[in-house]
Design a protein around this motif. Structure first.
Motif, short mmCIF file in Angstrom:
data_model
loop_
_atom_site.label_atom_id
_atom_site.label_comp_id
_atom_site.label_asym_id
_atom_site.label_seq_id
_atom_site.Cartn_x
_atom_site.Cartn_y
_atom_site.Cartn_z
N THR A 12 0.98 -1.18 -0.06
CA THR A 12 0.09 0.24 -0.19
C THR A 12 0.83 1.42 0.03
O THR A 12 1.85 1.44 0.75
N GLY A 17 -3.30 2.58 -2.22
CA GLY A 17 -2.82 2.29 -3.55
C GLY A 17 -1.99 1.10 -3.62
O GLY A 17 -1.82 0.67 -2.62
N GLU A 18 -1.71 0.87 -4.81
CA GLU A 18 -0.63 -0.47 -4.91
C GLU A 18 0.53 0.00 -5.82
O GLU A 18 0.31 0.73 -6.73
N ASP A 45 -3.80 6.77 -5.70
CA ASP A 45 -2.82 5.46 -5.84
C ASP A 45 -1.66 5.77 -6.78
O ASP A 45 -1.76 5.89 -8.09
N ARG A 135 -11.15 0.77 -7.67
CA ARG A 135 -9.87 1.81 -7.79
C ARG A 135 -10.04 3.38 -7.67
O ARG A 135 -9.93 3.92 -8.63
N GLY A 137 -8.39 5.41 -6.36
CA GLY A 137 -7.34 6.22 -6.42
C GLY A 137 -6.80 6.47 -8.06
O GLY A 137 -5.68 7.04 -7.92
#
Length: 336
Positions: A12, A17-18, A45, A135, A137
């Motif tokens: 994260t 986020g990723e 993200d 999703r 972000g």
């Protein structure tokens, strides 16, 4: 298509986020040249926003690290620069090195989607609505740079992504320069792409060794000769910028769309002429795996003004038809 594949879920970053984690960079210097803090409005993200700027997992100009940082080495109007971006609580921090450090930090909010308006998007299909919900972000980046997106996009014309990524990696490492700051040292240094004049001086046999045919190499050579004029397109609306890019022989609608998606954050610049995108959009929205460009554009009509964002969400949904044919065979012309 920018952001064709969803990033692997890893660590994260900012508010859920990723970021993909291909490996580390050397430890940062104790006193970076420039620092900026910025608080985004809403979720952000880093992996989704900056992911389209990465050209493959071994891109020498882009790296994401295990601590959640994203590193980017680029050539700015002020010169080469390295930018490290990471989340800290509810804010984003940027650290920059090199002659282009001040320019990179000045552009940091737009790079992270500050000029984008995700609230202007209204989902019209369940698959799109679910992807957006999952999703939150996602923002569309705006780099303010044309050539850094144009050259790798030309390399991706009519070849597999593996071939294009290999060519970009080899050419940048061979003719670029080490990234300023700590990222340019260590076992896996990052690199800044070559200057326009350096691209123009690359010998024909080096293009061949990198697996780049004469057609793509000639397109890049024509583009770098008018690099200043192409960079001026950043100040134009996306449609006018695409028209200027397409004046250069070898640059068509597919390439110009791929560029302005990154340089301008163009929410409506849908990629036409892609091998896979029409079938993916057709399958997700109408169950038609054989959709062509015309059918894709018809299906995306409800998203006029936001068609690129809609296509990106469809790609991130993972709702794609099963493969029914083998992958394209990779042909390395450098071995011929």
């Amino acid at each position: 298509m920018a952001g064709r594949f969803a990033p692997r879920p890893t660590r994260t970053t900012v508010r859920g986020g990723e970021v993909a984690v291909p490996g580390g960079v050397p430890r940062q210097a104790a006193a970076p040249a420039r620092v900026r803090r910025w608080v985004p409005e809403g979720p952000l993200d880093l992996g989704l926003v900056l992911g389209p700027l990465r050209r493959g997992p071994a891109d020498p100009t882009f790296r994401a690290t295990r601590d959640g940082s994203v590193w980017r080495a680029t050539r700015t109007p002020a010169g080469p620069g390295t930018l490290r971006v990471y989340g800290c609580g509810g804010e984003v921090r940027g650290q920059a090195w090199g002659p282009g450090a001040e320019w990179l930090l000045e552009q940091l909010p737009e790079l992270l989607g500050a000029a984008d308006d995700p609230d202007a998007f209204v989902p019209r299909h369940r698959v799109v609505a679910l992807a957006r919900h999952r999703r939150p972000g996602l923002r569309l980046t705006r780099t303010g740079l044309v050539l850094e997106s144009l050259i790798p996009s030309v390399l991706e014309q009519k070849v597999t992504t593996d071939e294009a990524y290999r060519a970009w990696r080899l050419l940048v490492r061979r003719f670029g320069e080490p990234a300023p700051g700590p990222a340019g040292a260590g076992e896996r240094p990052m690199w800044v792409m070559p200057a326009p004049r350096t691209w123009a001086l690359i010998p024909s046999w080096e293009w061949h060794r990198a697996g780049v045919d004469d057609k793509r190499a000639s397109t890049i050579l024509r583009a770098v000769r008018v690099a200043a004029r192409l960079e001026q397109a950043v100040g134009m609306p996306a449609a006018e910028a695409r028209a200027r890019l397409e004046v250069v022989p070898g640059i068509g609608p597919w390439t110009s769309a791929e560029v302005v998606q990154r340089s301008h954050g163009a929410a409506d610049a849908v990629t036409v002429g892609d091998l896979h995108l029409p079938g993916i959009v057709g399958w997700a929205l109408a169950g038609d795996r054989y959709a062509d460009d015309a059918e894709m554009l018809r299906l995306l009509e409800p998203y006029a003004g936001q068609r690129h964002r809609a296509a990106r969400l469809i790609l991130l949904s993972g709702n794609a038809p099963a493969r029914r044919a083998p992958k394209m065979r990779r042909v390395d012309i450098g071995l011929l």
